[in-house]
Design an enzyme around this catalytic site. Structure first.
Site, mmCIF file in Angstrom:
data_model
loop_
_atom_site.group_PDB
_atom_site.id
_atom_site.type_symbol
_atom_site.label_atom_id
_atom_site.label_comp_id
_atom_site.label_asym_id
_atom_site.label_seq_id
_atom_site.Cartn_x
_atom_site.Cartn_y
_atom_site.Cartn_z
ATOM 1 N N TYR A 10 -2.052 -1.024 10.920
ATOM 2 C CA TYR A 10 -2.307 -1.570 9.569
ATOM 3 C C TYR A 10 -1.146 -1.192 8.642
ATOM 4 O O TYR A 10 -0.552 -2.056 7.994
ATOM 5 C CB TYR A 10 -3.622 -1.038 9.001
ATOM 6 C CG TYR A 10 -3.703 -1.182 7.501
ATOM 7 C CD1 TYR A 10 -3.423 -0.094 6.668
ATOM 8 C CD2 TYR A 10 -3.989 -2.405 6.919
ATOM 9 C CE1 TYR A 10 -3.445 -0.237 5.290
ATOM 10 C CE2 TYR A 10 -4.018 -2.549 5.547
ATOM 11 C CZ TYR A 10 -3.744 -1.459 4.729
ATOM 12 O OH TYR A 10 -3.751 -1.594 3.366
ATOM 13 N N SER A 12 0.829 -1.205 0.000
ATOM 14 C CA SER A 12 0.000 0.000 0.000
ATOM 15 C C SER A 12 0.862 1.253 0.000
ATOM 16 O O SER A 12 1.956 1.263 0.563
ATOM 17 C CB SER A 12 -0.887 -0.002 1.261
ATOM 18 O OG SER A 12 -1.510 1.258 1.443
ATOM 19 N N LYS A 18 2.089 -3.436 6.641
ATOM 20 C CA LYS A 18 2.490 -3.410 5.220
ATOM 21 C C LYS A 18 3.994 -3.146 5.115
ATOM 22 O O LYS A 18 4.702 -3.785 4.344
ATOM 23 C CB LYS A 18 1.699 -2.339 4.455
ATOM 24 C CG LYS A 18 0.233 -2.671 4.288
ATOM 25 C CD LYS A 18 0.032 -4.001 3.575
ATOM 26 C CE LYS A 18 -1.427 -4.365 3.426
ATOM 27 N NZ LYS A 18 -1.616 -5.716 2.830
HETATM 28 C C1 WQD Z 1 -9.790 8.860 1.402
HETATM 29 C C2 WQD Z 1 -10.052 10.325 1.685
HETATM 30 C C3 WQD Z 1 -10.417 10.805 3.987
HETATM 31 C C4 WQD Z 1 -14.179 8.687 4.451
HETATM 32 C C5 WQD Z 1 -6.851 3.938 3.385
HETATM 33 C C6 WQD Z 1 -5.622 3.117 3.700
HETATM 34 C C7 WQD Z 1 -5.106 2.513 2.428
HETATM 35 C C8 WQD Z 1 -6.182 1.665 1.823
HETATM 36 C C9 WQD Z 1 -7.351 2.578 1.459
HETATM 37 C C10 WQD Z 1 -6.697 -0.602 2.400
HETATM 38 C C11 WQD Z 1 -9.343 10.825 2.933
HETATM 39 C C12 WQD Z 1 -11.664 11.110 3.164
HETATM 40 C C13 WQD Z 1 -13.009 9.202 3.921
HETATM 41 C C14 WQD Z 1 -15.242 9.568 4.820
HETATM 42 C C15 WQD Z 1 -13.906 11.427 4.088
HETATM 43 N N1 WQD Z 1 -6.580 0.671 2.738
HETATM 44 N N2 WQD Z 1 -12.894 10.546 3.742
HETATM 45 N N3 WQD Z 1 -15.061 10.906 4.609
HETATM 46 O O1 WQD Z 1 -7.368 6.815 4.155
HETATM 47 O O2 WQD Z 1 -6.618 7.371 1.768
HETATM 48 O O3 WQD Z 1 -6.479 5.014 2.569
HETATM 49 O O4 WQD Z 1 -7.815 3.162 2.705
HETATM 50 O O5 WQD Z 1 -6.442 -1.159 1.387
HETATM 51 O O6 WQD Z 1 -3.987 1.694 2.712
HETATM 52 O O7 WQD Z 1 -4.626 3.966 4.222
HETATM 53 O O8 WQD Z 1 -8.707 6.027 2.134
HETATM 54 O O9 WQD Z 1 -11.089 6.125 1.522
HETATM 55 O O10 WQD Z 1 -10.454 6.122 3.999
HETATM 56 O O11 WQD Z 1 -10.028 8.160 2.620
HETATM 57 O O12 WQD Z 1 -13.760 12.640 3.927
HETATM 58 O O13 WQD Z 1 -16.311 9.147 5.310
HETATM 59 O O14 WQD Z 1 -11.446 10.490 1.916
HETATM 60 O O15 WQD Z 1 -10.226 11.793 4.990
HETATM 61 O O16 WQD Z 1 -8.933 12.157 2.714
HETATM 62 P P1 WQD Z 1 -7.260 6.428 2.716
HETATM 63 P P2 WQD Z 1 -10.142 6.558 2.607
#
Ligand code: WQD
Length: 335
Positions: free
Chosen positions: A150, A125, A154
């Site tokens: 998590y 990741s 990785k």
């Molecule tokens: C994306 C953006 C949030 C939810 C993580 C892991 C990565 C992979 C994918 C597993 C961010 C914003 C999110 C919400 C929001 N994991 N957001 N409201 O954190 O980039 O990555 O998930 O495979 O390894 O680190 O993904 O989709 O959680 O967030 O505003 O209800 O959307 O703050 O900026 P992230 P995400």
């Protein structure tokens, strides 16, 4: 016909990769403990490709079961997805993550080495980079202190694999995913809605479907075009195809090192609000949202430099953000 073990093969990215493996003639055997998916995915894969993958319900924490699997099945390579992946949950239950993501990796690698299975593709990741200093992010960017257990699993996983390739005949490729989105165009497989969505797109989908009242946008005071955080959202089918390219690189012995790393993204960054508006434009659905405080542990910006994957794997993304969002919505409508 080469036989490939796909651990976590009934999961979101795993199931899409099984479909692409079968599409290009690989024989697939899946190990999945069903802890974060359902057995129905096996039939859904079969309905897409017309080929039922062999399947073993094994908990990879059961070392004897892993040993028995490799004695019974002759495989030419392993694509390892099986892991827990909820960032927030990992903060509250670190030992669950170290046991489920690290112990299991060592058991699989050990039995691969003992049984002379040398081709290994690892689901890594972009989280290993933390908040990278420069954009777009290349594979030479330094890995940073993990923001969560998590993310730590990785990083540790990559070290364990690298050390194993130095001491054995194992050859490995770690694919550092950016943000997977979307679903197979058939809408027969996709990201199963288990629990309250932690990731952006599942929450957008459930808000548009009226399951959730409104989306909380975590922070609009970041130094970005519209103040909301930037990520690289890659279609899961493009991501699945990257695994085929990486696997063929090892099978054809074209790897240039015993352990290689590739960033798998689109190379394009999108803000949270750009994604929300693109979803609304693409689907015609309204997404109610409010601006909420920043989420602890979030980085500001991440998007990939995909040059290495393009040139060395001969792979690039083919689908747009809008196609990813449209396929996600088609999947959501069918739930
Ligand atoms: C994306 C953006 C949030 C939810 C993580 C892991 C990565 C992979 C994918 C597993 C961010 C914003 C999110 C919400 C929001 N994991 N957001 N409201 O954190 O980039 O990555 O998930 O495979 O390894 O680190 O993904 O989709 O959680 O967030 O505003 O209800 O959307 O703050 O900026 P992230 P995400």
């Amino acid at each position: 016909m080469k036989t490939i073990l796909v651990t976590g093969g009934l999961g979101y990215i795993g199931s899409h990769t099984v479909v692409e493996l079968q599409n290009v003639g690989f024989d697939v055997v899946i190990i999945d403990d069903l802890s974060n998916t359902s057995i129905g995915v096996l039939d859904n894969i079969t309905s897409i490709t017309g080929i039922k993958p062999r399947y073993e319900q094994i908990d990879l924490k059961d070392r004897e079961a892993v040993k028995h699997f490799f004695k019974y099945y002759a495989v030419d390579g392993v694509i390892h997805f099986a892991a827990s992946k909820a960032v927030g949950e990992s903060v509250h239950e670190p030992l669950k993550y170290y046991e489920n993501n690290i112990s299991t990796l060592t058991y699989v690698l050990k039995e691969m080495v003992v049984n002379n299975v040398s081709n290994f593709i690892f689901s890594s990741s972009c989280t290993v980079y933390g908040q990278a200093d420069e954009m777009p992010i290349t594979e030479n960017a330094p890995t940073k202190e993990a923001e969560s257990p998590y993310g730590a699993t990785k990083k540790m996983g990559e070290v364990i694999i690298s050390d194993t390739t130095k001491a054995t005949d194992l050859k490995a490729i770690a694919l550092r995913y950016f943000n997977p989105i979307g679903a197979h165009p058939s809408a027969k497989i996709g990201e199963l809605p288990i629990g309250v969505p932690q990731n952006l797109i599942p929450f957008v989908l459930q808000t548009a479907a009226g399951i959730r009242k409104e989306l909380s946008v975590f922070g609009d005071d970041y130094p970005t075009p519209d103040g909301t955080a930037v990520r690289d959202y890659i279609h899961v089918v493009d991501l699945a195809k990257a695994h085929i390219a990486a696997l063929n690189r090892l099978l054809d012995k074209k790897n240039k090192a015993n352990c290689e790393y590739f960033n798998i993204g689109t190379g394009k960054g999108s803000t949270v609000l750009e994604v929300v508006h693109a979803f609304e434009k693409t689907t015609g659905k309204k997404v109610n949202y409010k601006i909420a405080p920043r989420r602890a542990g979030d980085i500001v910006t991440a998007y990939a430099d995909t040059t290495l994957a393009n040139t060395e794997l001969g792979w690039k993304t083919e689908m747009s953000l809008e196609e990813g969002l449209a396929s996600s919505w088609k999947w959501q409508e069918g739930l």
